[in-house]
Design a protein around this motif. Sequence first.
Motif, PDB file in Angstrom:
ATOM      1  N   CYS A   1     -90.531 127.619  44.022  1.00  0.00           N
ATOM      2  CA  CYS A   1     -89.570 126.519  43.912  1.00  0.00           C
ATOM      3  C   CYS A   1     -90.115 125.347  44.728  1.00  0.00           C
ATOM      4  O   CYS A   1     -90.531 125.527  45.869  1.00  0.00           O
TER       5      CYS A   1
ATOM      6  N   HIS B   1     -89.637 129.151  47.869  1.00  0.00           N
ATOM      7  CA  HIS B   1     -89.657 130.612  47.741  1.00  0.00           C
ATOM      8  C   HIS B   1     -90.453 130.980  46.491  1.00  0.00           C
ATOM      9  O   HIS B   1     -90.381 130.291  45.464  1.00  0.00           O
TER      10      HIS B   1
ATOM     11  N   CYS C   1     -82.000 128.323  46.344  1.00  0.00           N
ATOM     12  CA  CYS C   1     -81.419 127.122  46.969  1.00  0.00           C
ATOM     13  C   CYS C   1     -80.495 126.345  46.045  1.00  0.00           C
ATOM     14  O   CYS C   1     -79.809 125.424  46.491  1.00  0.00           O
TER      15      CYS C   1
ATOM     16  N   HIS D   1     -88.536 122.979  45.953  1.00  0.00           N
ATOM     17  CA  HIS D   1     -87.580 122.491  46.949  1.00  0.00           C
ATOM     18  C   HIS D   1     -87.542 123.416  48.171  1.00  0.00           C
ATOM     19  O   HIS D   1     -87.741 122.988  49.298  1.00  0.00           O
ATOM     20  N   CYS D   2     -87.309 124.752  47.916  1.00  0.00           N
ATOM     21  CA  CYS D   2     -87.200 125.680  49.065  1.00  0.00           C
ATOM     22  C   CYS D   2     -88.476 126.512  49.254  1.00  0.00           C
ATOM     23  O   CYS D   2     -88.576 127.283  50.214  1.00  0.00           O
TER      24      CYS D   2
ATOM     25  N   CYS E   1     -82.453 126.864  40.852  1.00  0.00           N
ATOM     26  CA  CYS E   1     -83.224 127.815  41.667  1.00  0.00           C
ATOM     27  C   CYS E   1     -82.291 128.916  42.156  1.00  0.00           C
ATOM     28  O   CYS E   1     -81.178 128.638  42.623  1.00  0.00           O
TER      29      CYS E   1
HETATM   30 ZN   LIG Z   1     -85.363 126.710  45.612  1.00  0.00          ZN
END
Ligand SMILES: [Zn+2]
Length: 267
Positions: free
Chosen positions: A62, A67, A90, A64-65, A87
């Motif tokens: 991802c 993972h 997140c 953004h986060c 996601c």
């Molecule tokens: Zn994420």
Amino acid sequence: MSTPQQLFFLMREEYTLLFYMQCLLLGAIVGSFLGMVISRGPRLAQADSAVLYHLSFPASHCHHCHHSLSWWENIPVVSWFILHGQCHHCGEPIPRWLPGVEISCGLLFVLMAMVFHHPGDIMAGWLLVSFLIILSVLDWQYLLLPDCFTLPLLWLGLLFNTFSDSVALHDAILGAAAGYGFLWALYWFFRLAMNKEALGYGDFKLLAALGAWLGWQSLPYICLIASCVGLLFAAKERRLNTALPFPFGSYLSFAGLWVFICYHYGG
Ligand SMILES: [Zn+2]
């Protein structure tokens, strides 16, 4: 004893539906890979010689986060619906173009298998589709047409026409030179006459690549279709007469694919 080519024709003639279902599935899987390539596009554009490294590392994650994605989060099209477009960790929205790329790639793989008859030509068509999907989305999303995609596409076009009899090799070479030269001249005309940068160098290289695949004779059609579709979209989004950048490479990719399919449809 059946050769792979005989098996291919047997599969296509006797198990037509299964054959096209396999093409659809393969296209969706390739589309999932293309989605990963596109999401790394801005980094790849600056990677220079480390393109393969940036394609391989890190594993799908991802943005953004960060993972790492499990196998069930990586299933083409299906995962986007299972995850409700977000996601799993997140909740950040997954871009809608991602399943769009997977579905388009699947459908275009089927179309290529219907248009062409020889396995080598079908694979060449799949290669062209893959490159044009990457370039069109990259230009649409980030206004980028990286050399690491436009230049190999140009060489692949010349190679395709070296081994295929669809376009004479001298027409393909002229197409590459004329495609680059025409947009280069247009760029300098706008720059000197109006002090405006209407095109980018990536556009020149993309039209050169399309000229290498389709020959110089197809360039007027590609430019005309790309300009008309581009103007229609710009008018729809009320972007005419504004200073906003224009993703001409996306329209060139679309027009190139359109002309390629029309050119080869029916033999
Ligand atoms: Zn994420």
